[in-house]
Enzyme design. Sequence first.
Site, mmCIF file in Angstrom:
data_model
loop_
_atom_site.group_PDB
_atom_site.id
_atom_site.type_symbol
_atom_site.label_atom_id
_atom_site.label_comp_id
_atom_site.label_asym_id
_atom_site.label_seq_id
_atom_site.Cartn_x
_atom_site.Cartn_y
_atom_site.Cartn_z
ATOM 1 N N THR A 408 47.453 51.552 38.480
ATOM 2 C CA THR A 408 47.827 50.207 37.623
ATOM 3 C C THR A 408 49.419 50.408 37.502
ATOM 4 O O THR A 408 49.972 51.275 38.075
ATOM 5 C CB THR A 408 47.171 50.316 36.480
ATOM 6 O OG1 THR A 408 45.813 50.494 36.671
ATOM 7 C CG2 THR A 408 47.368 49.238 35.352
ATOM 8 N N THR A 426 46.939 45.344 37.505
ATOM 9 C CA THR A 426 46.343 46.381 38.177
ATOM 10 C C THR A 426 45.678 45.747 39.447
ATOM 11 O O THR A 426 45.345 44.587 39.191
ATOM 12 C CB THR A 426 45.554 47.136 37.482
ATOM 13 O OG1 THR A 426 45.146 48.408 38.291
ATOM 14 C CG2 THR A 426 44.299 46.863 37.012
ATOM 15 N N ASN A 428 43.429 48.012 40.429
ATOM 16 C CA ASN A 428 42.500 49.245 40.264
ATOM 17 C C ASN A 428 43.099 50.366 40.793
ATOM 18 O O ASN A 428 44.039 51.072 40.557
ATOM 19 C CB ASN A 428 41.034 48.835 40.260
ATOM 20 C CG ASN A 428 40.349 50.058 39.585
ATOM 21 O OD1 ASN A 428 40.741 50.852 38.800
ATOM 22 N ND2 ASN A 428 38.793 50.249 40.129
ATOM 23 N N SER A 479 38.501 47.209 30.485
ATOM 24 C CA SER A 479 39.508 47.915 30.984
ATOM 25 C C SER A 479 40.130 48.872 29.986
ATOM 26 O O SER A 479 39.693 48.949 28.832
ATOM 27 C CB SER A 479 40.818 46.971 31.025
ATOM 28 O OG SER A 479 41.923 47.406 31.362
ATOM 29 N N GLY A 501 47.368 54.513 34.660
ATOM 30 C CA GLY A 501 46.498 55.615 34.650
ATOM 31 C C GLY A 501 45.115 55.607 34.185
ATOM 32 O O GLY A 501 44.505 56.714 33.580
HETATM 33 N N1 GLY Z 1 41.485 49.630 36.422
HETATM 34 C C1 GLY Z 1 41.807 50.494 35.252
HETATM 35 C C2 GLY Z 1 41.786 49.858 33.908
HETATM 36 O O1 GLY Z 1 41.787 48.389 34.228
HETATM 37 O O2 GLY Z 1 41.660 50.451 33.060
#
Ligand code: GLY
Length: 597
Positions: A408, A426, A428, A479, A501
């Site tokens: 991210t 992000t 991901n 998330s 992270g």
């Molecule tokens: N894709 C990581 C989050 O959204 O936490």
Amino acid sequence: MDRIHARTLRRFALKKKLVLATAIVTGSAWLLAATPSTRQVAGDPAIPKRVPAVFPAGWRFPAGARATFAPHAIVAGDNRLAAQVGAQVMKQGGNAVDAAVATGFALAVTFPEAGNLGGGGYMVIRMADGRTDALDYRETAPLAATRDMYVGANGKLNGESTIGSKASGVPGAVAGLIEAHRKYGVLPISRVLAPAISLASEGFIVDTTLNRSLASEKYRIGGFAGKSVFFPNGAPPAIGSRLVQPQLARTLRLIASSGSRDFYRGTIADSIVAEMRRNGGLITKEDLARYQPIWRQPLRSSYRGYSLISMPPSSSGGTTITEMLNILEAYGPISAFGSAERIHALASASQRAFIDRNSKLGDPAFVRVPLSTLTSKGYARAVAKTISRDHADATTQLASELREGNETTHYSVVDGAGNAVATTTTLNDLYGSGVFVSGAGFFLNDEMDDFTSRPGTPNMYGLIQGAANSIAPGKRMLSAMSPTIVLDPRGNLLLVTGARGGPRIISATSQIILNVIDHRMSLFDAMSAPRIHHQSLPDSIGVETGGIERSVLARLTQMGHYVYDLRGIASAASIMRVKGGYEGMDDPRSHGGAVGF
Ligand code: GLY
């Protein structure tokens, strides 16, 4: 169902009145006991004096240096070129939201591993006049998505949630950035997008970070259309060469002229759907046309007299940080940084907050989220009572269901008027699903993996999550992104922070806040300090290599904690108000920067 934890919830509900009364009495008592010395910085009575930090001898980052100082305005993030764009836009008269939007679009060009048009994110805003806002532009599951779409005939996960077209949620980034600008921006959108368009059409110089990042993800990018842009001769562009992205420049020009219309209903939408058809993906024109970012009430909480403004669900970030900090406040006085007592308290609070996160949080449009309970001081006090002073408790004894992700990017902005923006966005994974929209020049996310593909089975971050986060058409996946703004006890802006992270975002963000408030560290020390992580399952404490003393490790083991090494725990980008202006910095674990004036 969990025993101790469910009992705590029930007891809390029954005794809410008593707990509230107790809160009034003991809350202030803890505050007095726990608040460190209130010596102030000369010249600004609202800025408490910083205390030099001491880190373990084997720790890789030194304490005591200074972050980038700027007297007026500053941007800190994972990519210096994009931070420069944000600062440039503020120099031209743009406010912090213009700068955040400009930085977001620039990141899509110069930091393709996480900056994006094909992903989503969250933005927390605090204007200098005290208004606060939170924008949710998280991706949604396509209408054709089903709860068990990643479970194969053998009952096991088929891997399609992490790579390829089926992994993508409906992108929210373009709608989100355009909406943030519509509501708060002061410069025309064409000027805000101009630097990103130049970077894409004229190109920029490839540095070691980008070259290495692309090389490490060849397997992901190489199977799709991005191969011709990022591996033109079978290798990533050489360090020092110029990367020009004409398709992306065209897409950005269309956004500059039509806002989000072309992306969601026009020719860019056609390109996304064509890419989906080529690779068996689910996103349709209807999915794109229906996508809407959502303005939400930011989560407001307090910690030892400071105020936090953070992101409510569909992110778990603000809720989990609030619960964790409330538990720590209730648990008691602050032990020394790096001590076994402090790490035990942090890990135990984190373990309990993650148990709630992983089992109770999901998209509030689809599940009832017990937000007011989870973020209340009374509930935290009840949970804090389950933490023993000298031994660890097994997650299996505390809860039943669990887990969550990583690649991210976060950036923080403050402008000359004191408006502040914390944004996390992000795809991901690095480069998302790997799928690249031919003709439009950008990667699509693999955010579908943040859903619970199968209760009890870990996702890519080892998170074991519950039914509240199961897949449903149109639903936002949970998330961990945690853009957060902290005000000092007088209500003045103190800190703008957040991280990349996955679930470790929550640990890094909360520990930076704790380092600043509890340990009175400078921004540089707060960002450089070793971090720990406990996400409830696996039932263990991750510690950064060299980040704890051997004697502390021995004591934690004696308490019953299983401790394992992690090379790094998340990567943050923060800004702190200091005497005469602001300090800002990217994480020493990363390669970005802070740019101000
Ligand atoms: N894709 C990581 C989050 O959204 O936490």
